[in-house]
Motif scaffolding. Sequence first.
Motif, PDB file in Angstrom:
ATOM      1  N   UNK A  86      -4.276  -6.075  -6.128  1.00 21.98           N
ATOM      2  CA  UNK A  86      -3.173  -5.277  -5.612  1.00 21.98           C
ATOM      3  C   UNK A  86      -3.628  -4.368  -4.481  1.00 21.98           C
ATOM      4  N   UNK A  87      -2.802  -4.288  -3.460  1.00 17.91           N
ATOM      5  CA  UNK A  87      -3.077  -3.368  -2.357  1.00 17.91           C
ATOM      6  C   UNK A  87      -2.711  -1.954  -2.777  1.00 17.91           C
ATOM      7  N   UNK A  88      -3.437  -0.996  -2.259  1.00 17.36           N
ATOM      8  CA  UNK A  88      -3.197   0.416  -2.574  1.00 17.36           C
ATOM      9  C   UNK A  88      -1.972   0.886  -1.787  1.00 17.36           C
ATOM     10  N   UNK A  89      -0.876   1.274  -2.439  1.00 17.86           N
ATOM     11  CA  UNK A  89       0.329   1.718  -1.722  1.00 17.86           C
ATOM     12  C   UNK A  89       0.061   2.882  -0.779  1.00 17.86           C
ATOM     13  N   UNK A 142      -4.314  -3.614   9.585  1.00 13.41           N
ATOM     14  CA  UNK A 142      -4.037  -5.025   9.337  1.00 13.41           C
ATOM     15  C   UNK A 142      -2.526  -5.195   9.152  1.00 13.41           C
ATOM     16  N   UNK A 143      -1.953  -6.120   9.917  1.00 12.76           N
ATOM     17  CA  UNK A 143      -0.527  -6.444   9.794  1.00 12.76           C
ATOM     18  C   UNK A 143      -0.424  -7.728   8.963  1.00 12.76           C
ATOM     19  N   UNK A 144       0.293  -7.652   7.856  1.00  9.60           N
ATOM     20  CA  UNK A 144       0.375  -8.766   6.912  1.00  9.60           C
ATOM     21  C   UNK A 144       1.713  -9.481   7.111  1.00  9.60           C
ATOM     22  N   UNK A 145       1.646 -10.751   7.494  1.00 13.24           N
ATOM     23  CA  UNK A 145       2.844 -11.523   7.766  1.00 13.24           C
ATOM     24  C   UNK A 145       3.606 -11.899   6.508  1.00 13.24           C
ATOM     25  N   UNK A 200      -2.447 -13.823  -3.209  1.00 14.62           N
ATOM     26  CA  UNK A 200      -3.700 -14.538  -3.465  1.00 14.62           C
ATOM     27  C   UNK A 200      -4.406 -14.988  -2.194  1.00 14.62           C
ATOM     28  N   UNK A 201      -3.815 -14.746  -1.031  1.00 13.27           N
ATOM     29  CA  UNK A 201      -4.446 -15.103   0.235  1.00 13.27           C
ATOM     30  C   UNK A 201      -5.822 -14.433   0.325  1.00 13.27           C
ATOM     31  N   UNK A 202      -6.878 -15.173   0.702  1.00 15.17           N
ATOM     32  CA  UNK A 202      -8.222 -14.576   0.722  1.00 15.17           C
ATOM     33  C   UNK A 202      -8.341 -13.342   1.609  1.00 15.17           C
ATOM     34  N   UNK A 203      -7.551 -13.279   2.681  1.00 17.62           N
ATOM     35  CA  UNK A 203      -7.604 -12.079   3.523  1.00 17.62           C
ATOM     36  C   UNK A 203      -6.857 -10.919   2.883  1.00 17.62           C
ATOM     37  N   UNK A 204      -5.785 -11.215   2.138  1.00 15.77           N
ATOM     38  CA  UNK A 204      -5.104 -10.150   1.403  1.00 15.77           C
ATOM     39  C   UNK A 204      -6.012  -9.586   0.318  1.00 15.77           C
ATOM     40  N   UNK A 221     -10.095  -1.735   1.401  1.00 12.63           N
ATOM     41  CA  UNK A 221      -9.321  -0.499   1.446  1.00 12.63           C
ATOM     42  C   UNK A 221      -8.915  -0.100   2.849  1.00 12.63           C
ATOM     43  N   UNK A 222      -8.442  -1.083   3.640  1.00 10.59           N
ATOM     44  CA  UNK A 222      -8.025  -0.805   5.014  1.00 10.59           C
ATOM     45  C   UNK A 222      -6.527  -0.496   5.067  1.00 10.59           C
ATOM     46  N   UNK A 223      -6.083   0.305   6.034  1.00  8.13           N
ATOM     47  CA  UNK A 223      -4.643   0.533   6.213  1.00  8.13           C
ATOM     48  C   UNK A 223      -3.934  -0.774   6.570  1.00  8.13           C
ATOM     49  N   UNK A 224      -2.697  -0.922   6.107  1.00  9.66           N
ATOM     50  CA  UNK A 224      -1.961  -2.164   6.358  1.00  9.66           C
ATOM     51  C   UNK A 224      -0.475  -1.872   6.503  1.00  9.66           C
ATOM     52  N   UNK A 225       0.208  -2.752   7.235  1.00  9.15           N
ATOM     53  CA  UNK A 225       1.656  -2.691   7.424  1.00  9.15           C
ATOM     54  C   UNK A 225       2.208  -4.111   7.416  1.00  9.15           C
TER      55      UNK A 225
END
Length: 482
Positions: free
Chosen positions: A5-8, A82-85, A91-95, A102-106
């Motif tokens: 899980x990504x950190x909100x 990181x911009x996540x499409x 389960x994507x290896x980059x996700x 622990x990088x910022x993402x949008x």
Amino acid sequence: MSGRLLDPALNRAPDHPRHIHLIGICGTGMAALASMLQERGYTVTGSDQNVYPPMSDFLARLGIEVMSGYAAANLAARPDLVVVGNVVRITNPEAVELARLGLPYLSMPQTLGHFFLEGKCSLVVAGTHGKTTTSSLLATTLHRLGAGPGFMIGGLVEAFGRNAQVGEGSHFVVEGDEYDTAFFNKVSKFQHYRPNCAILTSVEFDHADIFPDLAAIEASFAEFIGRIPPTGALVACLDDPVVATLAGAARCPVIGYGSGADCEWQLADLHAQGLSIEFTAVHRGQPLGRCTLPMPGRHNGLNALAVIALLHHLGFAFEAIVAGLASFEGVKRRQQIRGVVRGVTVIDDFAHHPTAVRETLHALRLAWPENRLIVVFEPRTNSSRRAVFQAEYARVFSDADQVLIREHVPLDTLPMNEQFSSVRLAADLAAQGLAAKAFPDTEAILAALDDRCREGDVVVILSNGGFDNIHERLLAQLGRSA
């Protein structure tokens, strides 16, 4: 591989990013976003599972590094953002690596909102139907008015040769898609587009893979309308009863358009002239003048009227607006003539929802009243491959002379008895006296067209995908048969 899980708390843009990485960069919207971010001066990289033309060539021309395939190593440079499409799953290896680092993402919509809509007058075009055409009409007309708009649209706008630009003016046009944002943000994309003003064309049930029913779609549109500030405006098609109900709860002024007496803007005296239409724009009961649009169909007349209503509200002169609309060059894959060979006209259109199919075919019938209209239909979206619209599709092909239906690619996650049947649709249409047949693949359809096509025919191909390049293959086939 299990997802992490990504950190909100990291779902945010850092203060001063320099390097931005896009996962799923070869999608139409993501590639456009990448180009806009690069134009703003950021170092942009990306990755995708399917790196091939035309998007790979487009990104290569810009000098944007694209990594083929998804891998944890693609984030080794530790980008600032990181911009996540939307295509990316947990389960994507980059996700998974994004969560570990622990990088910022949008998401893409969040990125557009943060970097390009802040400080702009955001004009969002929403609705089940007509979003791409209406937003393209709006952006093109603003351009012709000298307003220098920015825009992000789901189709290639002929006036610009692209589907997005930063723009130097104060207005930014966004096609407001109701599909969900990302695996970590299951809300409609348009919730992130900060609308100052909006156009709402229609609301029907669609996207059966993410919305359980019409009520869920209505709730999302209601939330979107609630985001328009009291100082803004909602331009709403009151011919649509769902739109009328939703508009009644708006906290901003509502500018109604359509054909009813309760509409501030009315479409009157519409006449078809080939692939163009003419109509009178009536404002508060007073005819303002005739308008010409180089697109067929009453639905496109309503789309143009919505643009007139919004731009008039923003202070532009009616005559200048109408001149801008008259010069509209169109949108790729929206009633687009791909070629005429041996007297056969081949048209490409995106229509896939039953209502869109009906309106598109009716417009083409008005444009070519004396010609045979041969329709080739590929059910390809998640909704059209489900049985949910099976009965409705049987009621929307009445303007066609012949219908050729491709068998759909089955959905792995759904039992076959809950999936769409091309054979059943063909049988239902045949029972109405319409010449219709289902085919197993594109090759079989091309073979059938080779036997059927004759001079004067109009062949319209309906699909939201590439359809195995059937358009160019048909034109080449016609050329060989000449």
